[in-house]
Design a protein around this motif. Structure first.
Motif, PDB file in Angstrom:
ATOM      1  N   GLN A 272       0.912  -1.022   0.203  1.00  0.00           N
ATOM      2  CA  GLN A 272       0.397  -0.051  -0.131  1.00  0.00           C
ATOM      3  C   GLN A 272       1.201   1.331   0.072  1.00  0.00           C
ATOM      4  N   ALA A 273       2.200   1.371   0.475  1.00  0.00           N
ATOM      5  CA  ALA A 273       2.697   2.038   0.090  1.00  0.00           C
ATOM      6  C   ALA A 273       3.186   2.450  -0.598  1.00  0.00           C
ATOM      7  N   ARG A 274       4.209   1.555  -0.716  1.00  0.00           N
ATOM      8  CA  ARG A 274       4.855   1.954  -2.838  1.00  0.00           C
ATOM      9  C   ARG A 274       3.595   2.465  -3.654  1.00  0.00           C
ATOM     10  N   ALA A 275       2.392   2.171  -3.313  1.00  0.00           N
ATOM     11  CA  ALA A 275       1.579   1.813  -3.825  1.00  0.00           C
ATOM     12  C   ALA A 275       0.677   3.653  -3.873  1.00  0.00           C
ATOM     13  N   THR A 276       1.058   3.883  -2.751  1.00  0.00           N
ATOM     14  CA  THR A 276       0.252   5.749  -2.370  1.00  0.00           C
ATOM     15  C   THR A 276       2.036   6.524  -3.091  1.00  0.00           C
ATOM     16  N   GLU A 277       3.331   6.146  -2.700  1.00  0.00           N
ATOM     17  CA  GLU A 277       4.098   6.804  -3.443  1.00  0.00           C
ATOM     18  C   GLU A 277       4.092   7.011  -4.259  1.00  0.00           C
ATOM     19  N   GLU A 278       3.698   6.557  -6.220  1.00  0.00           N
ATOM     20  CA  GLU A 278       3.995   5.935  -7.463  1.00  0.00           C
ATOM     21  C   GLU A 278       3.484   6.999  -7.480  1.00  0.00           C
ATOM     22  N   ILE A 279       1.228   7.482  -6.442  1.00  0.00           N
ATOM     23  CA  ILE A 279       0.030   7.694  -7.089  1.00  0.00           C
ATOM     24  C   ILE A 279       0.774   9.157  -6.275  1.00  0.00           C
ATOM     25  N   GLN A 280       1.595   9.605  -4.907  1.00  0.00           N
ATOM     26  CA  GLN A 280       2.108  10.862  -4.885  1.00  0.00           C
ATOM     27  C   GLN A 280       2.925  11.041  -6.196  1.00  0.00           C
ATOM     28  N   ARG A 281       3.658  11.138  -6.757  1.00  0.00           N
ATOM     29  CA  ARG A 281       4.648  11.451  -7.390  1.00  0.00           C
ATOM     30  C   ARG A 281       3.930  12.258  -8.339  1.00  0.00           C
ATOM     31  N   ALA A 282       3.236  10.688  -9.543  1.00  0.00           N
ATOM     32  CA  ALA A 282       1.981  11.499 -10.429  1.00  0.00           C
ATOM     33  C   ALA A 282       1.304  12.568  -9.833  1.00  0.00           C
TER      34      ALA A 282
ATOM     35  N   GLU B 237       0.111  -1.485 -21.447  1.00  0.00           N
ATOM     36  CA  GLU B 237       0.718  -1.282 -20.239  1.00  0.00           C
ATOM     37  C   GLU B 237       0.691   0.770 -20.724  1.00  0.00           C
ATOM     38  N   ARG B 238      -1.375   0.811 -20.940  1.00  0.00           N
ATOM     39  CA  ARG B 238      -1.459   1.638 -20.458  1.00  0.00           C
ATOM     40  C   ARG B 238      -1.958   2.792 -19.607  1.00  0.00           C
ATOM     41  N   PHE B 239      -2.030   1.895 -18.528  1.00  0.00           N
ATOM     42  CA  PHE B 239      -2.231   2.204 -17.515  1.00  0.00           C
ATOM     43  C   PHE B 239      -1.158   1.899 -16.531  1.00  0.00           C
ATOM     44  N   LYS B 240      -0.644   2.722 -15.550  1.00  0.00           N
ATOM     45  CA  LYS B 240       0.252   2.353 -14.772  1.00  0.00           C
ATOM     46  C   LYS B 240       0.277   1.099 -13.513  1.00  0.00           C
ATOM     47  N   THR B 241       0.320  -0.118 -13.559  1.00  0.00           N
ATOM     48  CA  THR B 241      -0.883  -1.291 -12.602  1.00  0.00           C
ATOM     49  C   THR B 241       0.295  -1.364 -10.746  1.00  0.00           C
ATOM     50  N   LEU B 242      -0.831  -0.833 -10.312  1.00  0.00           N
ATOM     51  CA  LEU B 242      -0.177  -0.466  -8.694  1.00  0.00           C
ATOM     52  C   LEU B 242      -0.804  -2.319  -8.087  1.00  0.00           C
ATOM     53  N   HIS B 243      -0.123  -3.132  -7.849  1.00  0.00           N
ATOM     54  CA  HIS B 243      -0.380  -4.637  -7.035  1.00  0.00           C
ATOM     55  C   HIS B 243      -0.672  -4.294  -5.555  1.00  0.00           C
ATOM     56  N   LEU B 244      -1.772  -5.178  -5.167  1.00  0.00           N
ATOM     57  CA  LEU B 244      -1.895  -5.123  -3.596  1.00  0.00           C
ATOM     58  C   LEU B 244      -2.447  -6.276  -3.712  1.00  0.00           C
ATOM     59  N   SER B 245      -1.430  -7.806  -3.110  1.00  0.00           N
ATOM     60  CA  SER B 245      -1.457  -9.365  -3.762  1.00  0.00           C
ATOM     61  C   SER B 245      -1.579 -10.014  -2.757  1.00  0.00           C
ATOM     62  N   LYS B 246      -1.862  -9.482  -1.268  1.00  0.00           N
ATOM     63  CA  LYS B 246      -2.083 -10.105   0.005  1.00  0.00           C
ATOM     64  C   LYS B 246      -3.706  -8.962   0.887  1.00  0.00           C
ATOM     65  N   ARG B 247      -3.657 -10.144   1.617  1.00  0.00           N
ATOM     66  CA  ARG B 247      -5.274  -9.146   2.899  1.00  0.00           C
ATOM     67  C   ARG B 247      -4.042  -8.708   3.295  1.00  0.00           C
ATOM     68  N   TRP B 248      -5.699  -8.240   3.937  1.00  0.00           N
ATOM     69  CA  TRP B 248      -5.291  -6.451   5.139  1.00  0.00           C
ATOM     70  C   TRP B 248      -5.010  -7.257   6.401  1.00  0.00           C
ATOM     71  N   GLU B 249      -3.810  -6.829   6.525  1.00  0.00           N
ATOM     72  CA  GLU B 249      -3.652  -7.123   8.444  1.00  0.00           C
ATOM     73  C   GLU B 249      -3.703  -8.771   8.288  1.00  0.00           C
ATOM     74  N   ARG B 250      -4.014  -8.697   9.482  1.00  0.00           N
ATOM     75  CA  ARG B 250      -4.404 -10.781   9.573  1.00  0.00           C
ATOM     76  C   ARG B 250      -5.058 -11.568   8.620  1.00  0.00           C
ATOM     77  N   ALA B 251      -5.879 -10.941   8.353  1.00  0.00           N
ATOM     78  CA  ALA B 251      -6.894 -11.664   7.181  1.00  0.00           C
ATOM     79  C   ALA B 251      -5.963 -12.395   6.463  1.00  0.00           C
ATOM     80  N   VAL B 252      -7.153 -13.816   6.511  1.00  0.00           N
ATOM     81  CA  VAL B 252      -5.826 -15.066   5.170  1.00  0.00           C
ATOM     82  C   VAL B 252      -7.313 -15.237   4.214  1.00  0.00           C
ATOM     83  N   PRO B 253      -6.710 -15.747   3.465  1.00  0.00           N
ATOM     84  CA  PRO B 253      -7.470 -15.993   2.261  1.00  0.00           C
ATOM     85  C   PRO B 253      -9.036 -17.209   2.941  1.00  0.00           C
ATOM     86  N   PRO B 254     -10.551 -17.162   2.374  1.00  0.00           N
ATOM     87  CA  PRO B 254     -11.324 -18.135   3.343  1.00  0.00           C
ATOM     88  C   PRO B 254     -11.168 -19.230   2.341  1.00  0.00           C
ATOM     89  N   LEU B 255     -11.345 -20.237   2.819  1.00  0.00           N
ATOM     90  CA  LEU B 255     -11.972 -21.442   2.369  1.00  0.00           C
ATOM     91  C   LEU B 255     -13.271 -22.002   2.021  1.00  0.00           C
TER      92      LEU B 255
END
Length: 811
Positions: free
Chosen positions: A275-285, A445-463
């Motif tokens: 999230q911090a990396r995504a925010t930094e990219e947006i801030q620079r833009a 690459e028409r858009f700059k892609t920002l990836h968030l690949s993990k669930r927030w905090e302690r949340a894990v993917p559901p079974l």
């Protein structure tokens, strides 16, 4: 300060089905104050019309100078649209093939439009007696407003008489326009305490009783409450005001969008590295103050909203405004709550459920710059925010962003990107399951892609458990329950542990089909032959296409048999079955039937957030965007129902729906579970959705779309033809197809009957035109062909409508 440049002529557009702009002379006294984006009144033909200034001219052709008519007056003291927003509306006009005046009218909410009336002036012979009361009224009261006459005599009689008098040359008709008055939402009544006894109403009167009751409220009391509690009529209250015993002050409507919504306690958020990396990219833009499109590709529960919040904070720090788009009204309050909790009263909620003074005053406050953040559905992209720095399109893949009912048939995601380009703003498209078009654009690459690949905090993917319903019914031999054994056990265990459940059944009503067991006849709508859905609540049969309603039959209309079967599964039947299995469980149902009233979305979701209900049951409006930490079980009743729809996007929509609703489970610290019931467990879309394998599904779907030359590898335009006679509609559609076939590089599909061929409006046929991006990269050929047809199409009884970039091709 330099003197303003004065222009003698202005180009105006009108909210009419006319594509050209009209040039008018600007009166000398108006030249110093007139600006682009202002509404004006000008003569058009024999009537005055409301138009908008879209440009100026310093000269016209010599032979036109003496023919120039002057505009009459300016309506708005300041422009209601800036140049960038006007440029966007002009682009929409060109791209979506709609006159610019009508596009501009779309961007002005109905409550903010000018109120139009007609002034009737008598100019005939005053001699003689007239027995016609309308004519007598015109003579006596001239000039008189047409609206007042309609109220007094009835619209039918007035229109007939006025038309006859105009043809006879005895009256003049002239349009008049005025700003709509802001009606107070309520009034505050303040008792005048220092009153001499001889000024009081007589003893025993209703006025005295109400006045004495109000003395207990020296700070005042709302008029609506006084009328309800004390039985006071408006006449009684006005009498007290006239006597100086009450002070009456208008109250502005409460613009707080979240007054009925549950506000959870605030919590400190620390961004994770992604999230911090995504925010930094947006801030620079944002620091570059130029157009920058981003795709925020985040798995369900990865915290995309936190990135939106940080980006909005950056915009506000730079004294810029923000637009946040959500696909469903149901999602707007929850997201608005997050923003209001963070930023306070600078957040406005904007959607179609706002009515009257509330909608008008919200729009005017946005225009004045009082609201810095606008959260809303599709039309929020056209709100007149000041100094726009950021646009967010959350769940960008949703079809609800497409306007399908009226022109311009725009897609809010694409309009948001163009508005970002015109306003030099950052645009963020966010999704866990993007549209194929957005997924392809980020590959290119028409858009700059920002990836968030993990669930927030302690949340894990559901079974995830997939239940084959064919095997389930074969093994249990119980066809009466819509719930599999796994889902029943899951609901029981979840409720016992104090957690909550979300159930998705993407069909409202009780039974989608009522069928005769004797002859097989299925009850259908008499207007469009769509099967009628039985609604147990209200005990009615309804057509979900045209709204037709009728009482349920007691016997088959075809054979007279009383052996009628309620087939299929709707939300009402699921609710009944759920309460039959778990009579003590509290259930709230959220579908179109339960959310018609204003504020219903907020109340249902607020009550569920407050844990008033253990189960939230609903259609696709509950499938995305909702964030409830106490939900640990999601059940999908019939995951493959959308696969049967005859549209090339059916697999994409099914994948997105199942994936998104599964993501509502386990969003807090407690592990989640998902039970997916399906009749096609081996279907590729179902398999990928249950495994949460986004890349596998999208890459395979892109491969298939490429082979069939469907979007994103081509552009589409659909033509709809509607008329009273089937043969005539078919002939006209066929003729248009022949003309289009003369253009190079186009693929013509059809014409063919629409999915619902017959409706109240008549017979419907469709024509689909494809243009491959390899041979027509910019779409110029397709647009040229479409404009050619549109400009030349005329028919007395067959209507044609055009949809550029349709999201549905068979509707």
């Amino acid at each position: 300060m330099s003197e303003p440049v004065l222009h003698p002529y202005a180009d105006l557009v009108f909210p009419l089905n006319v594509r050209q702009a009209f040039t008018f002379q600007i009166p000398a006294e108006v030249q110093p104050v007139i600006q682009i984006g202002q509404r004006v009144i000008a003569p058009l033909g024999h009537r005055k019309q409301q138009g908008m200034v879209i440009g100026f001219r310093d000269e016209v052709a010599p032979d036109m100078v003496d023919k120039m008519r002057p505009l009459e007056r300016i309506v708005d003291p300041v422009p209601i649209f800036n140049q960038q927003l006007l440029d966007l509306l002009k682009w929409m006009s060109t791209y979506y093939l709609t006159p610019v005046g009508k596009v501009i009218q779309t961007a002005i909410p109905s409550d903010a439009r000018l109120k139009k009336d007609t002034i009737v002036t008598w100019k005939g012979n005053d001699a003689g007696e007239h027995t016609d009361p309308v004519l007598h009224y015109i003579r006596e009261k001239s000039p008189v407003k047409l609206s007042a006459m309609k109220t007094k005599f009835g619209a039918g009689e007035v229109i007939q008489t006025v038309a006859r008098l105009q043809r006879a040359g005895e009256i003049d008709l002239e349009n008049t326009f005025a700003m709509r008055q802001q009606r107070p939402a309520d009034f505050l009544l303040l008792p005048e305490i220092a009153t001499a006894p001889d000024q009081l109403p007589r003893k025993g009167s209703k006025q005295l009783a109400v006045y004495e009751a109000l003395l207990a409220y020296p700070a005042g009391k709302n008029q609506s409450a006084v009328q309800a509690e004390f039985g006071a009529t408006s006449a009684v209250l006005q009498g007290l005001v006239d006597k100086g015993l009450l002070i009456k002050r208008p109250l502005r409507p409460d613009l707080d969008p979240l007054k009925d919504y549950h506000i959870p306690p605030d919590k400190t958020i620390v961004l994770n590295p992604e999230q911090a990396r995504a925010t930094e990219e947006i801030q620079r833009a944002m620091a570059r103050n130029e157009f920058a499109p981003f795709f925020l590709f985040g798995v369900a529960g990865s915290g995309k909203t936190e990135v939106y919040l940080e980006a909005a904070a950056l915009a506000l720090k730079n004294e810029q405004s923000v637009i946040i788009l959500v696909p469903e009204i149901a999602l707007a309050p929850q997201l608005a709550q997050r923003f209001q909790q963070r930023f306070g009263d600078v957040v406005a909620l904007w959607h179609s459920n706002l009515r009257g003074p509330e909608r008008l005053q919200t729009w005017q406050a946005i225009q004045r710059g009082e609201f810095k953040i606008v959260v809303g559905a599709r039309s929020a992209v056209l709100t007149p925010v000041k100094n726009l720095g950021l646009i967010v399109v959350d769940e960008e893949q949703e079809n609800a962003y497409k306007q399908e009912d009226s022109d311009p048939k725009y897609h809010a995601r694409d309009v948001a990107l163009m508005r970002g380009r015109f306003e030099q703003s950052v645009v963020i498209l966010g999704s866990a399951t993007p549209s194929l078009e957005t997924y392809y654009n980020q590959i290119q690459e028409r858009f700059k892609t920002l990836h968030l690949s993990k669930r927030w905090e302690r949340a894990v993917p559901p079974l995830v458990d997939v239940v084959d319903m064919a095997k389930e019914y074969e093994e249990t031999e119980d066809w009466s329950s819509p719930f599999s054994r796994k889902l029943r056990v899951g609901i029981e265990e979840t409720i016992a542990s104090g957690k909550q459940v979300i159930l998705l059944q993407n069909r409202r009503g009780y039974a989608p089909i009522v069928k005769c067991k004797s002859c097989g006849y299925a009850l259908a709508c008499p207007h469009d032959e769509i099967t009628l859905t039985y609604h147990k609540v209200g005990h009615q049969m309804r057509c979900h296409f045209c709204g037709y309603e009728t009482a349920p039959p007691t016997e088959c209309p075809a054979c007279g048999s009383v052996d009628l079967h309620l087939g299929g599964l709707g939300t009402q039947k699921v609710e009944e079955a759920l309460q039959g299995l778990f009579p003590d469980v509290t259930v709230c149902r959220m579908d179109l039937d339960t959310t018609r009233l204003k504020g219903a979305h907020q109340k249902i979701l607020g009550d569920f957030a407050r844990k008033k209900y253990s189960v939230l049951l609903g259609t696709q409006m509950i499938a995305k965007g909702l964030d409830f930490e106490n939900v640990t079980l999601v059940g999908v009743m019939n995951a493959d129902s959308g696969l049967h729809y005859p549209d090339f996007r059916a697999r994409e929509r099914t994948f997105q729906l199942v994936y998104q609703v599964a993501g509502r489970s386990g969003r807090g610290e407690f592990p989640g579970r998902v039970v997916i019931q399906t009749w096609q467990p081996d279907n590729f879309a179902i398999q990928c959705a249950t495994r949460q394998d986004v890349k596998l599904f999208y890459n395979k779907e892109l491969e298939d779309r490429n082979q069939l030359n469907y979007p994103p590898f081509s552009r589409l335009v659909t033509f709809d033809f509607v008329g009273p006679r089937r043969g005539e509609v078919e002939r006209i559609a066929g003729r248009v197809a022949e003309i289009l076939d003369e253009f190079d590089g186009l693929t013509i599909l059809g014409p063919a009957p629409a999915l619902v061929e017959r409706s109240r409006e008549g017979f419907r046929w469709k024509l689909i035109v494809k243009s491959a991006k390899t041979t027509d990269p910019s779409g110029k050929q397709l647009h040229a062909a479409t404009r050619h047809i549109q400009q030349r199409f005329t028919h007395k009884s067959v209507r044609m409508s055009i949809d550029v970039d349709p999201v549905r091709t068979m509707g």
